[in-house]
Design a protein around this motif. Structure first.
Motif, mmCIF file in Angstrom:
data_model
loop_
_atom_site.group_PDB
_atom_site.id
_atom_site.type_symbol
_atom_site.label_atom_id
_atom_site.label_comp_id
_atom_site.label_asym_id
_atom_site.label_seq_id
_atom_site.Cartn_x
_atom_site.Cartn_y
_atom_site.Cartn_z
ATOM 1 N N ARG A 19 0.824 -1.209 0.000
ATOM 2 C CA ARG A 19 0.000 0.000 0.000
ATOM 3 C C ARG A 19 0.862 1.265 0.000
ATOM 4 O O ARG A 19 0.400 2.332 -0.400
ATOM 5 C CB ARG A 19 -0.932 -0.016 1.202
ATOM 6 N N GLY A 20 2.109 1.148 0.435
ATOM 7 C CA GLY A 20 3.009 2.296 0.439
ATOM 8 C C GLY A 20 3.325 2.846 -0.933
ATOM 9 O O GLY A 20 3.750 4.002 -1.068
ATOM 10 N N VAL A 26 -3.003 6.012 1.314
ATOM 11 C CA VAL A 26 -2.000 5.960 2.390
ATOM 12 C C VAL A 26 -0.559 5.980 1.874
ATOM 13 O O VAL A 26 0.377 6.075 2.674
ATOM 14 C CB VAL A 26 -2.193 4.698 3.261
ATOM 15 N N ALA A 27 -0.357 5.880 0.573
ATOM 16 C CA ALA A 27 0.991 5.689 0.031
ATOM 17 C C ALA A 27 1.913 6.857 0.367
ATOM 18 O O ALA A 27 1.534 8.022 0.224
ATOM 19 C CB ALA A 27 0.923 5.499 -1.476
ATOM 20 N N THR A 28 3.121 6.544 0.808
ATOM 21 C CA THR A 28 4.136 7.553 1.062
ATOM 22 C C THR A 28 5.005 7.802 -0.169
ATOM 23 O O THR A 28 5.638 8.849 -0.288
ATOM 24 C CB THR A 28 5.027 7.126 2.243
ATOM 25 N N PRO A 32 1.278 7.114 -9.764
ATOM 26 C CA PRO A 32 0.027 7.755 -10.179
ATOM 27 C C PRO A 32 -1.132 6.767 -10.023
ATOM 28 O O PRO A 32 -0.962 5.559 -10.228
ATOM 29 C CB PRO A 32 0.284 8.093 -11.647
ATOM 30 N N ALA A 33 -2.289 7.265 -9.646
ATOM 31 C CA ALA A 33 -3.406 6.393 -9.308
ATOM 32 C C ALA A 33 -3.763 5.428 -10.425
ATOM 33 O O ALA A 33 -4.057 4.251 -10.168
ATOM 34 C CB ALA A 33 -4.621 7.240 -8.934
ATOM 35 N N ASP A 34 -3.727 5.890 -11.682
ATOM 36 C CA ASP A 34 -4.086 4.997 -12.780
ATOM 37 C C ASP A 34 -3.048 3.893 -12.953
ATOM 38 O O ASP A 34 -3.388 2.729 -13.200
ATOM 39 C CB ASP A 34 -4.280 5.769 -14.085
ATOM 40 N N ALA A 35 -1.768 4.231 -12.785
ATOM 41 C CA ALA A 35 -0.712 3.232 -12.898
ATOM 42 C C ALA A 35 -0.788 2.233 -11.753
ATOM 43 O O ALA A 35 -0.592 1.023 -11.948
ATOM 44 C CB ALA A 35 0.653 3.910 -12.920
ATOM 45 N N ALA A 36 -1.075 2.720 -10.545
ATOM 46 C CA ALA A 36 -1.200 1.835 -9.392
ATOM 47 C C ALA A 36 -2.328 0.832 -9.595
ATOM 48 O O ALA A 36 -2.174 -0.364 -9.322
ATOM 49 C CB ALA A 36 -1.436 2.655 -8.127
ATOM 50 N N PRO A 98 0.407 1.778 7.453
ATOM 51 C CA PRO A 98 -0.454 0.899 6.643
ATOM 52 C C PRO A 98 0.196 0.548 5.317
ATOM 53 O O PRO A 98 -0.184 -0.443 4.682
ATOM 54 C CB PRO A 98 -1.724 1.734 6.440
ATOM 55 N N GLY A 99 1.198 1.332 4.910
ATOM 56 C CA GLY A 99 1.910 1.033 3.677
ATOM 57 C C GLY A 99 2.637 -0.291 3.697
ATOM 58 O O GLY A 99 2.972 -0.835 2.644
#
Length: 209
Positions: A19-20, A26-28, A32-36, A98-99
């Motif tokens: 998740r990090g 929560v990512a530190t 990018p959201a689409d790539a994730a 949480p990452g």
């Protein structure tokens, strides 16, 4: 180039599918959201298929005891809190974060193994990954995860130097530094291992059994 899976014992080694990097909430060090979302979905689908073929799955996850363990790397200390893509290094994957949790889509608790002591880009450094693989007579690493131009690249190089067969599953890797994704794959393909899409890897695995 033909994938060298015939007569080999392969395992999937995922790198930092946590998740990090992959959970925007929560990512530190977020992709990018689409790539994730894309790389998480691709990994979930690929891992489901390899489990059906009986291929071991090993997740390697970065985890630090304190920021001091991170800062002992001179580069990370230098880029912390600058404009660099890794500027948040001193707050990444610390205790209680949480990452540290794997993305739920990619983890099957009753099947997968987890190596959760990764400290550096190279997944072999300061972990028992080599022991996990050799104790099971596994000699081929199907690499997935984040980031293509750092941890995936470093682990492919390290696997090569240890005489493993490194195969990067190209649609199951991605990076915060998207402009360097293709360059990293080119470096691996040219000098250190194989790069192939998930479907080709799955077909080669099927043919090798």
């Amino acid at each position: 180039m033909t994938l060298p899976l015939s007569g080999r014992r392969a395992a999937v080694v995922t790198i930092d599918l946590h998740r990090g990097h992959l959970d925007p909430q929560v990512a530190t060090m977020p992709l990018p959201a689409d790539a994730a979302a894309r790389v998480t979905k691709a990994n979930a689908e690929f891992l489901r298929e390899v489990r059906n073929q009986g291929v071991p799955v090993v997740h390697v996850v970065t985890s630090y005891r304190s920021a001091a363990e991170i800062a002992s790397n001179p580069w990370w200390a230098a880029v912390a809190d600058t404009g660099a893509s890794r500027s948040n290094a001193m707050r990444h994957q610390l205790p209680g974060s949480p990452g540290l949790q794997l993305m739920p889509e990619v983890y099957e608790a009753d099947y997968d193994l987890v190596v959760d002591s990764k400290k550096r880009y190279d997944c072999f450094v300061a972990t028992d990954l080599d022991h996990v693989l050799r104790s099971r007579s596994l000699d081929t690493l199907l690499l997935t995860g984040v980031n293509t131009n750092s941890c995936v690249l470093a682990t492919a190089v390290a696997a090569n130097t240890r005489d493993y067969v490194p195969v990067v599953v190209e649609d199951c890797v991605d990076t915060m530094d998207r402009h360097l994704h293709d360059a990293a794959l080119a470096v691996i393909r040219q000098a250190f291992g194989w790069v192939a899409p998930a479907q080709d890897v799955l077909e080669a695995l099927g043919d090798s059994r």
